[in-house]
Design an enzyme around this catalytic site. Sequence first.
Site, PDB file in Angstrom:
ATOM      1  N   LYS A  67       0.834  -1.204   0.000  1.00 38.19           N
ATOM      2  CA  LYS A  67       0.000   0.000   0.000  1.00 38.19           C
ATOM      3  C   LYS A  67       0.870   1.255   0.000  1.00 38.19           C
ATOM      4  O   LYS A  67       0.605   2.219  -0.710  1.00 38.19           O
ATOM      5  CB  LYS A  67      -0.922   0.002   1.228  1.00 38.19           C
ATOM      6  CG  LYS A  67      -2.069   0.974   1.102  1.00 38.19           C
ATOM      7  CD  LYS A  67      -2.961   1.026   2.346  1.00 38.19           C
ATOM      8  CE  LYS A  67      -3.535  -0.298   2.734  1.00 38.19           C
ATOM      9  NZ  LYS A  67      -4.625  -0.162   3.734  1.00 38.19           N
TER      10      LYS A  67
ATOM     11  N   LYS B 257       2.127  -3.274  10.900  1.00 41.75           N
ATOM     12  CA  LYS B 257       0.757  -3.277  11.417  1.00 41.75           C
ATOM     13  C   LYS B 257       0.806  -3.852  12.826  1.00 41.75           C
ATOM     14  O   LYS B 257       1.776  -4.527  13.198  1.00 41.75           O
ATOM     15  CB  LYS B 257      -0.127  -4.161  10.522  1.00 41.75           C
ATOM     16  CG  LYS B 257      -1.597  -3.848  10.604  1.00 41.75           C
ATOM     17  CD  LYS B 257      -2.048  -2.838   9.575  1.00 41.75           C
ATOM     18  CE  LYS B 257      -3.532  -2.562   9.736  1.00 41.75           C
ATOM     19  NZ  LYS B 257      -4.064  -1.689   8.698  1.00 41.75           N
TER      20      LYS B 257
ATOM     21  N   SER C 216      -8.770   9.050  10.161  1.00 42.47           N
ATOM     22  CA  SER C 216      -8.296   8.653   8.830  1.00 42.47           C
ATOM     23  C   SER C 216      -9.361   7.890   8.042  1.00 42.47           C
ATOM     24  O   SER C 216      -9.214   7.670   6.838  1.00 42.47           O
ATOM     25  CB  SER C 216      -7.007   7.835   8.931  1.00 42.47           C
ATOM     26  OG  SER C 216      -7.207   6.717   9.757  1.00 42.47           O
TER      27      SER C 216
ATOM     28  N   GLY D 207     -18.976   0.192   9.639  1.00 44.31           N
ATOM     29  CA  GLY D 207     -18.178   0.802  10.704  1.00 44.31           C
ATOM     30  C   GLY D 207     -17.703   2.179  10.281  1.00 44.31           C
ATOM     31  O   GLY D 207     -18.374   2.892   9.523  1.00 44.31           O
ATOM     32  N   LYS D 208     -16.510   2.546  10.726  1.00 48.12           N
ATOM     33  CA  LYS D 208     -15.998   3.901  10.460  1.00 48.12           C
ATOM     34  C   LYS D 208     -15.963   4.204   8.966  1.00 48.12           C
ATOM     35  O   LYS D 208     -16.306   5.294   8.536  1.00 48.12           O
ATOM     36  CB  LYS D 208     -14.578   4.054  11.061  1.00 48.12           C
ATOM     37  CG  LYS D 208     -14.551   3.942  12.582  1.00 48.12           C
ATOM     38  CD  LYS D 208     -13.209   4.336  13.155  1.00 48.12           C
ATOM     39  CE  LYS D 208     -12.076   3.410  12.739  1.00 48.12           C
ATOM     40  NZ  LYS D 208     -12.202   2.027  13.282  1.00 48.12           N
ATOM     41  N   VAL D 209     -15.525   3.224   8.169  1.00 45.69           N
ATOM     42  CA  VAL D 209     -15.419   3.460   6.718  1.00 45.69           C
ATOM     43  C   VAL D 209     -16.731   3.127   6.009  1.00 45.69           C
ATOM     44  O   VAL D 209     -17.275   3.949   5.260  1.00 45.69           O
ATOM     45  CB  VAL D 209     -14.272   2.625   6.099  1.00 45.69           C
ATOM     46  CG1 VAL D 209     -14.179   2.878   4.600  1.00 45.69           C
ATOM     47  CG2 VAL D 209     -12.946   2.938   6.770  1.00 45.69           C
ATOM     48  N   GLY D 210     -17.246   1.921   6.236  1.00 47.85           N
ATOM     49  CA  GLY D 210     -18.417   1.442   5.493  1.00 47.85           C
ATOM     50  C   GLY D 210     -19.627   2.353   5.650  1.00 47.85           C
ATOM     51  O   GLY D 210     -20.367   2.581   4.686  1.00 47.85           O
TER      52      GLY D 210
ATOM     53  N   ALA E 278     -15.447  -4.771   6.005  1.00 51.96           N
ATOM     54  CA  ALA E 278     -15.309  -5.345   7.357  1.00 51.96           C
ATOM     55  C   ALA E 278     -14.016  -6.169   7.375  1.00 51.96           C
ATOM     56  O   ALA E 278     -12.937  -5.615   7.205  1.00 51.96           O
ATOM     57  CB  ALA E 278     -16.540  -6.163   7.712  1.00 51.96           C
TER      58      ALA E 278
ATOM     59  N   ALA F  46     -11.982  -3.126   2.911  1.00 53.01           N
ATOM     60  CA  ALA F  46     -11.404  -4.170   3.767  1.00 53.01           C
ATOM     61  C   ALA F  46      -9.992  -4.516   3.305  1.00 53.01           C
ATOM     62  O   ALA F  46      -9.729  -4.609   2.102  1.00 53.01           O
ATOM     63  CB  ALA F  46     -12.283  -5.413   3.743  1.00 53.01           C
TER      64      ALA F  46
END
Length: 368
Positions: free
Chosen positions: A66, A78, A144, A180-183, A241, A263
């Site tokens: 990435k 990570k 973020s 969640g935060k992104v979805g 997720a 994800a």
Amino acid sequence: MDVFAKISGHEQVVFCNDPHTGLKAIIAIHNTTLGPALGGCRMLPYASIGEAVNDVLRLSRGMTYKCAAADVDFGGGKSVIVGDPLTDKSPEMFRAFGQFVESLSGRFYTGTDMGTTPEDFVHASKETRCIVGIPEEYGGSGDSSVPTALGVIYGIKATNKAVWGDDALQGRVYAIQGLGKVGFKVAERLLEEGADVFVTDINEAAIELLNQKAKGLPGSVKAVKGDEIYAVDADVFVPCALGGIINDHTIGMLKVKAVAGSANNQLEREEHGGDLWRRGILYAPDYIVNAGGLIQVADELYGTNKQRVLTKTKAIYTSLLEVYKHSEDRSICTAEAADLFCEQRIEARKNRSSFFTADQKPKWNVKR
Ligand SMILES: NC(=O)C1=CN([C@@H]2O[C@H](COP(=O)(O)OP(=O)(O)OC[C@H]3O[C@@H](n4cnc5c(N)ncnc54)[C@H](O)[C@@H]3O)[C@@H](O)[C@H]2O)C=CC1
Ligand SMILES: O=C(O)CCC(=O)C(=O)O
């Protein structure tokens, strides 16, 4: 288990144990050719330590790719914390985690991921400066997941363009896994644009909240349970997720023409990229689509500039179209095309690093 065989592709793996706060964490540093390792911290009630190790090893490797794809001066790392984010968190636990991060003396920078929030890392940031993505009022670049969600939207637009020749979001049906935060933000934006969405989440409250939001918006929401999300009549599957959801069990269920979501590690195994390709399903490589958060936190090196972050996040659109073109030109699947591009970029940097130059402080020292 031969531990060294398992981590043979990694530079360093650190097990962090603090009985006082109950912290059990693992930090994995995959590759620092491009710079110090960077990657968020995931908190999950892993069924076993082996499962947590597998997750952190795969996630940190993904970060190397990435970072290369997004062309930031960081390498791949990570971390994971073993525990239930709803019941096991405490400020002290994140302070202890911060101390372990500090012990790596700048080799590893971290922030949020699944199960953790920018506020958790305010506690960690009291122990180390190697924390990114904390709220702006604490001097960070903020949540973020905001640029991550925006990047997913641009990724979906590019994918629509490649499949249907038109990048409009409306007029298509999306299947979103995870609110969640992104979805949640992705779903909201699609609904604002007038798209119809199937959604699923193990957290009923998130679905209820989205239904409330949808009342004033032109798009429609239909909630489904568990595995039903793979088989709905949608155009694009948007996984937001867990990883590993493109696998032998799910591939045959998909009716969509494309997969583009946030994800990490969507393909359970590498060959699933080829399987999607052969079935005529366009796969947007996860680490290109979901790079918005990385782009923002990496920008903290230069003092965050929202316009710069926005411009780089929007460029996910063109990066993806390039990957699709490489894949078509070489008759290889999109996952392979993206990996090749990143590996070449890392190799090129390795060569450059071997050339002697006068000692110069690396840019990232500004954080320390
Ligand atoms: N937060 C960010 O900026 C970034 C996140 N990602 C990746 O995007 C994904 C989502 O991240 P966040 O939104 O931050 O996490 P989050 O923890 O805020 O949200 C995850 C959501 O998925 C739901 N969920 C968990 N298991 C599920 C299942 N089996 N079926 C349906 N829903 C399920 C949870 O209830 C939760 O609502 C993760 O894979 C993460 O690694 C990738 C890049 C950046
Ligand atoms: O979003 C972040 O805070 C760091 C980047 C990251 O961990 C990711 O992109 O998965």
